[in-house]
Enzyme design. Structure first.
Site, PDB file in Angstrom:
ATOM      1  N   ARG A  76      43.861  40.689  43.611  1.00  0.00           N
ATOM      2  CA  ARG A  76      42.419  40.512  43.360  1.00  0.00           C
ATOM      3  C   ARG A  76      41.770  41.874  43.054  1.00  0.00           C
ATOM      4  O   ARG A  76      40.882  41.965  42.207  1.00  0.00           O
ATOM      5  CB  ARG A  76      41.728  39.844  44.558  1.00  0.00           C
TER       6      ARG A  76
ATOM      7  N   GLU B 109      49.283  27.072  44.706  1.00  0.00           N
ATOM      8  CA  GLU B 109      49.175  27.328  43.259  1.00  0.00           C
ATOM      9  C   GLU B 109      50.537  27.642  42.636  1.00  0.00           C
ATOM     10  O   GLU B 109      50.816  27.238  41.507  1.00  0.00           O
ATOM     11  CB  GLU B 109      48.190  28.472  43.012  1.00  0.00           C
TER      12      GLU B 109
ATOM     13  N   HIS C 219      43.884  34.862  36.067  1.00  0.00           N
ATOM     14  CA  HIS C 219      43.609  34.226  37.358  1.00  0.00           C
ATOM     15  C   HIS C 219      44.392  34.940  38.445  1.00  0.00           C
ATOM     16  O   HIS C 219      45.509  35.409  38.210  1.00  0.00           O
ATOM     17  CB  HIS C 219      44.055  32.755  37.325  1.00  0.00           C
TER      18      HIS C 219
ATOM     19  N   ARG D 160      40.130  42.837  34.289  1.00  0.00           N
ATOM     20  CA  ARG D 160      38.992  42.130  33.693  1.00  0.00           C
ATOM     21  C   ARG D 160      38.005  43.096  33.048  1.00  0.00           C
ATOM     22  O   ARG D 160      37.447  42.814  31.979  1.00  0.00           O
ATOM     23  CB  ARG D 160      38.324  41.236  34.736  1.00  0.00           C
TER      24      ARG D 160
ATOM     25  N   LYS E  65      45.481  33.836  31.090  1.00  0.00           N
ATOM     26  CA  LYS E  65      44.735  32.685  30.580  1.00  0.00           C
ATOM     27  C   LYS E  65      44.802  32.615  29.039  1.00  0.00           C
ATOM     28  O   LYS E  65      45.248  33.577  28.385  1.00  0.00           O
ATOM     29  CB  LYS E  65      43.291  32.777  31.073  1.00  0.00           C
TER      30      LYS E  65
ATOM     31  N   TYR F 188      42.062  23.366  39.300  1.00  0.00           N
ATOM     32  CA  TYR F 188      40.710  23.834  39.625  1.00  0.00           C
ATOM     33  C   TYR F 188      39.877  22.775  40.354  1.00  0.00           C
ATOM     34  O   TYR F 188      38.643  22.812  40.313  1.00  0.00           O
ATOM     35  CB  TYR F 188      39.993  24.286  38.347  1.00  0.00           C
TER      36      TYR F 188
ATOM     37  N   PHE G 161      29.995  24.674  35.658  1.00  0.00           N
ATOM     38  CA  PHE G 161      30.860  25.221  34.609  1.00  0.00           C
ATOM     39  C   PHE G 161      32.221  24.520  34.534  1.00  0.00           C
ATOM     40  O   PHE G 161      33.071  24.907  33.728  1.00  0.00           O
ATOM     41  CB  PHE G 161      31.058  26.735  34.806  1.00  0.00           C
TER      42      PHE G 161
ATOM     43  N   ASN H 232      37.882  35.275  31.182  1.00  0.00           N
ATOM     44  CA  ASN H 232      38.119  36.511  31.941  1.00  0.00           C
ATOM     45  C   ASN H 232      39.601  36.869  32.106  1.00  0.00           C
ATOM     46  O   ASN H 232      39.997  37.511  33.075  1.00  0.00           O
ATOM     47  CB  ASN H 232      37.367  36.468  33.273  1.00  0.00           C
TER      48      ASN H 232
ATOM     49  N   THR I 216      35.086  38.385  39.116  1.00  0.00           N
ATOM     50  CA  THR I 216      35.115  37.249  38.173  1.00  0.00           C
ATOM     51  C   THR I 216      34.351  37.579  36.894  1.00  0.00           C
ATOM     52  O   THR I 216      34.805  37.289  35.786  1.00  0.00           O
ATOM     53  CB  THR I 216      34.484  36.008  38.849  1.00  0.00           C
TER      54      THR I 216
HETATM   55  P1  IDP Z   1      37.991  33.743  40.226  1.00  0.00           P
HETATM   56  O1  IDP Z   1      38.852  33.368  39.026  1.00  0.00           O
HETATM   57  O2  IDP Z   1      37.545  35.174  40.175  1.00  0.00           O
HETATM   58  O3  IDP Z   1      38.642  33.366  41.531  1.00  0.00           O
HETATM   59  P2  IDP Z   1      36.271  31.414  40.577  1.00  0.00           P
HETATM   60  O4  IDP Z   1      34.922  31.450  41.188  1.00  0.00           O
HETATM   61  O5  IDP Z   1      37.382  30.822  41.395  1.00  0.00           O
HETATM   62  O6  IDP Z   1      36.636  32.897  40.099  1.00  0.00           O
HETATM   63  O7  IDP Z   1      36.142  30.601  39.220  1.00  0.00           O
HETATM   64  C1  IDP Z   1      37.288  30.133  38.526  1.00  0.00           C
HETATM   65  C2  IDP Z   1      37.116  30.439  37.050  1.00  0.00           C
HETATM   66  O8  IDP Z   1      36.011  29.675  36.539  1.00  0.00           O
HETATM   67  C3  IDP Z   1      36.751  31.883  36.715  1.00  0.00           C
HETATM   68  O9  IDP Z   1      37.862  32.752  36.691  1.00  0.00           O
HETATM   69  C4  IDP Z   1      36.112  31.726  35.356  1.00  0.00           C
HETATM   70  O10 IDP Z   1      37.077  31.534  34.321  1.00  0.00           O
HETATM   71  C5  IDP Z   1      35.324  30.429  35.552  1.00  0.00           C
HETATM   72  N1  IDP Z   1      33.947  30.692  36.053  1.00  0.00           N
HETATM   73  C6  IDP Z   1      33.582  31.086  37.298  1.00  0.00           C
HETATM   74  N2  IDP Z   1      32.241  31.204  37.413  1.00  0.00           N
HETATM   75  C7  IDP Z   1      31.748  30.861  36.195  1.00  0.00           C
HETATM   76  C8  IDP Z   1      30.414  30.792  35.677  1.00  0.00           C
HETATM   77  O11 IDP Z   1      29.408  31.056  36.361  1.00  0.00           O
HETATM   78  N3  IDP Z   1      30.308  30.412  34.351  1.00  0.00           N
HETATM   79  C9  IDP Z   1      31.382  30.108  33.568  1.00  0.00           C
HETATM   80  N4  IDP Z   1      32.643  30.141  34.031  1.00  0.00           N
HETATM   81  C10 IDP Z   1      32.837  30.531  35.320  1.00  0.00           C
HETATM   82 MG    MG Z   2      39.138  31.507  42.271  1.00  0.00          MG
END
Ligand code: IDP
Ligand code: MG
Length: 143
Positions: A86, A127, A116, A103, A10, A50, A58, A113, A92
């Site tokens: 993963r 994707e 992805h 992470r 990212k 997304y 968010f 973070n 996350t």
């Molecule tokens: P993942 O990347 O671990 O699969 P997802 O729930 O799919 O997590 O969320 C996509 C991305 O959105 C996350 O990697 C992060 O960058 C952002 N994100 C997820 N949850 C939050 C939150 O609660 N606050 C701010 N950003 C978030």
């Molecule tokens: Mg995700």
């Protein structure tokens, strides 16, 4: 079984000059790089990627973050790729990620973070197709 997954290094990963370190971790964990490029996402492309999160509070911040600079999508191959990737990246929220995960090592917040990883085989296929043409994939998937 699908043996591919999509990683994205990212914009925070690129900005912090962590591309090399993160790719080393990915290779050390046994993943093969099948396709890779550097792209600066448009709002439309990031929003499409997304789409599933568009109702989340968010979402707008996520799109601003993902379009804040270039990122590096990578198509990866390994047995059990989705699940193993993963595990390698961790939760996350980096404060909840296991020791030694990418992470945990490099990310600073639940949003910023670093990386992805696809969450299912079905999404991995979609994707990868979001970033790489059939031609780009066929050139590199031949072995
Ligand atoms: P993942 O990347 O671990 O699969 P997802 O729930 O799919 O997590 O969320 C996509 C991305 O959105 C996350 O990697 C992060 O960058 C952002 N994100 C997820 N949850 C939050 C939150 O609660 N606050 C701010 N950003 C978030
Ligand atoms: Mg995700």
């Amino acid at each position: 079984m699908n043996n591919k997954t999509l990683a994205i290094l990212k914009p925070d990963c690129v900005r912090k000059n962590l591309i090399g370190q993160v790719i080393s971790k990915i290779n050390e964990a046994g993943f093969k790089i099948k396709a890779m490029k550097m792209v600066h996402l448009t709002k439309e492309s990031a929003g499409g990627f997304y789409e599933v999160h568009k109702e989340r509070p968010f979402f707008n911040d996520l799109i601003a973050y993902m379009t804040s600079g270039p990122c590096v999508p990578i198509a990866l191959e390994k047995d059990n790729a989705v699940e193993d990737f993963r595990s390698l990246i961790g939760a996350t929220d980096p404060s909840k990620a296991a020791e030694g995960t990418i992470r945990k090592l490099y990310a600073e917040s639940i949003e910023q973070n670093i990386v992805h990883g696809s969450d299912s085989d079905e999404n991995a296929v979609k994707e990868i197709a979001h970033f790489f043409s059939r031609k780009e994939l066929l050139e590199n998937y031949s072995d």
